[in-house]
Write an enzyme that holds these catalytic residues in place. Structure first.
Site, mmCIF file in Angstrom:
data_model
loop_
_atom_site.group_PDB
_atom_site.id
_atom_site.type_symbol
_atom_site.label_atom_id
_atom_site.label_comp_id
_atom_site.label_asym_id
_atom_site.label_seq_id
_atom_site.Cartn_x
_atom_site.Cartn_y
_atom_site.Cartn_z
ATOM 1 N N HIS A 1 65.977 88.178 83.345
ATOM 2 C CA HIS A 1 65.014 87.546 82.447
ATOM 3 C C HIS A 1 64.314 86.455 83.253
ATOM 4 C CE1 HIS A 1 67.986 84.394 82.275
ATOM 5 N NE2 HIS A 1 68.888 85.238 81.805
ATOM 6 N N HIS B 1 66.349 84.187 85.578
ATOM 7 C CA HIS B 1 66.692 84.760 86.897
ATOM 8 C C HIS B 1 65.473 84.737 87.828
ATOM 9 C CE1 HIS B 1 69.727 87.174 84.420
ATOM 10 N NE2 HIS B 1 70.477 86.556 85.302
ATOM 11 N N GLY C 1 71.749 78.917 87.347
ATOM 12 C CA GLY C 1 71.042 78.360 86.193
ATOM 13 C C GLY C 1 71.888 77.289 85.512
ATOM 14 N N GLN C 2 71.241 76.205 85.119
ATOM 15 C CA GLN C 2 71.944 75.097 84.459
ATOM 16 C C GLN C 2 72.420 75.493 83.052
ATOM 17 O OE1 GLN C 2 72.881 72.257 85.856
ATOM 18 N NE2 GLN C 2 73.789 71.526 83.948
ATOM 19 N N ASP D 1 74.413 77.731 82.351
ATOM 20 C CA ASP D 1 75.860 77.881 82.510
ATOM 21 C C ASP D 1 76.394 76.629 83.201
ATOM 22 O OD1 ASP D 1 76.052 80.595 81.431
ATOM 23 O OD2 ASP D 1 74.892 81.152 83.181
ATOM 24 N N VAL E 1 65.682 78.064 81.424
ATOM 25 C CA VAL E 1 64.362 78.564 81.008
ATOM 26 C C VAL E 1 64.491 79.029 79.562
ATOM 27 C CG1 VAL E 1 62.562 80.283 81.477
ATOM 28 C CG2 VAL E 1 63.803 79.228 83.374
ATOM 29 N N SER F 1 70.775 87.200 79.308
ATOM 30 C CA SER F 1 70.794 88.663 79.284
ATOM 31 C C SER F 1 71.340 89.163 77.957
ATOM 32 C CB SER F 1 71.654 89.194 80.430
ATOM 33 O OG SER F 1 71.157 88.697 81.650
HETATM 34 O O1 PAF Z 1 76.080 83.736 85.954
HETATM 35 C C1 PAF Z 1 76.322 84.927 86.258
HETATM 36 O O2 PAF Z 1 75.500 85.827 86.127
HETATM 37 C C2 PAF Z 1 77.702 85.269 86.788
HETATM 38 O O3 PAF Z 1 78.689 84.503 86.174
HETATM 39 C C3 PAF Z 1 77.798 85.182 88.312
HETATM 40 C C4 PAF Z 1 77.579 83.762 88.804
HETATM 41 C C5 PAF Z 1 76.774 86.096 88.958
HETATM 42 C C6 PAF Z 1 79.193 85.623 88.771
HETATM 43 O O4 PAF Z 1 79.453 86.932 88.399
#
Ligand code: PAF
Length: 285
Positions: free
Chosen positions: A34, A37, A148-149, A151, A177, A187
């Protein structure tokens, strides 16, 4: 853009770039791209000569009953989008390339992973994330890896691994975003039907209410959380958690009166989707 499946091929490509003095950026992903990313990829493109994006739906970070089998997968679409952002290498390994027979190592970060998503999803989740990210960093050996922040807890866990294991990489987190109504891009948003999609906007609405109250001078954590709770209740969203914690070590806070970064985090199941979001409350005091 090259699509590579093996660790050996990625290492060869990175080695060749390094021999020319090129900086290497890595964007670890599980695909289903998205705009969040794509923003990471564009940022990596602007700051590195070689941009590697990993696309691997990491089975070890999913628990029993979670959405590993239904997680959205469309490599052809993802590859086209990555190429449009100027990505050089899409590393899309099979699970056996990452976890060959006999694989027996797991990275566990204590403390930080006991709360929020670690408590809600169980310890396997961040063990899986920490282990696969450590492997990806070891395979690509980037100068910088981009996350991404949204997470926020994952970013803290990855930073701790890098610090504790002396990994020679810079971790950069980029802002969340959002859709026009404030919903954080994820996602998993594809799981939302129209009703759930409307409810989902309440996550950012709740965090915004908390942020606004903080900005107006409120420092009592319970009062700030109550403002967020009201917005969720009005939208009929029951949060899995809604907490106010230190953004540096995730300890709970009764008052937000130190000069620090602070995170309010909320996770909720809306329709079929589990959504998370957070705001940083900056510069208290
Ligand atoms: O944030 C994600 O998409 C996943 O947790 C990562 C960092 C790619 C690890 O699988």
């Amino acid at each position: 853009m090259k699509i590579l499946r093996t660790i050996g091929d990625v290492r060869d490509a990175v080695r060749a770039a390094r021999a020319q003095g090129h900086r290497v950026g890595l964007v670890p992903t599980m695909g289903a791209f998205h705009d969040g990313h794509l923003a990471l990829m564009r940022h990596a493109r602007a700051h590195n000569e070689l941009v590697v994006v990993s696309l691997f739906v990491n089975p070890t970070q999913f628990g029993q009953g979670e959405d590993l089998s239904s997680y959205p997968r469309d490599e052809a679409r993802d590859a086209a989008l990555a190429e449009q952002q100027g990505v050089d290498i899409l590393f899309a390994p099979e699970p056996a390339e990452i976890y060959p027979d006999g694989f027996a190592t797991s990275i566990h970060v204590s403390g930080l992973t006991d709360v929020l998503d670690g408590a809600a999803r169980g310890p396997h989740h961040f063990d899986g994330v920490a282990t696969v990210v450590t492997k990806l960093l070891g395979i690509v050996r980037p100068d910088t890896a981009y996350f991404g922040q949204k997470d926020a807890q994952q970013v803290l866990v990855v930073r701790r691994v890098v610090r504790d294991l002396n990994l020679d990489v810079r971790i950069e987190a980029l802002p969340t975003v959002r859709e026009a109504d404030g919903l954080a891009m994820s996602s998993r948003n594809v799981y939302l039907d129209a009703d759930a999609r409307r409810q989902a906007a309440a996550l950012n609405g709740a965090l915004s209410a908390a942020s606004d109250l903080f900005a107006s001078g409120e420092r009592d954590a319970e009062a700030i959380l109550a403002a967020a709770r009201r917005v969720l209740a009005d939208a009929d969203v029951t949060p899995e958690y809604l907490e106010l914690r230190s953004a540096t070590d995730l300890r709970t806070l009764d008052r937000v009166d130190e000069d620090a970064l602070l995170a309010v985090a909320v996770a909720a199941r809306v329709g079929a989707a589990r959504l998370i979001d957070n705001h940083l409350l900056k510069g208290a005091g």
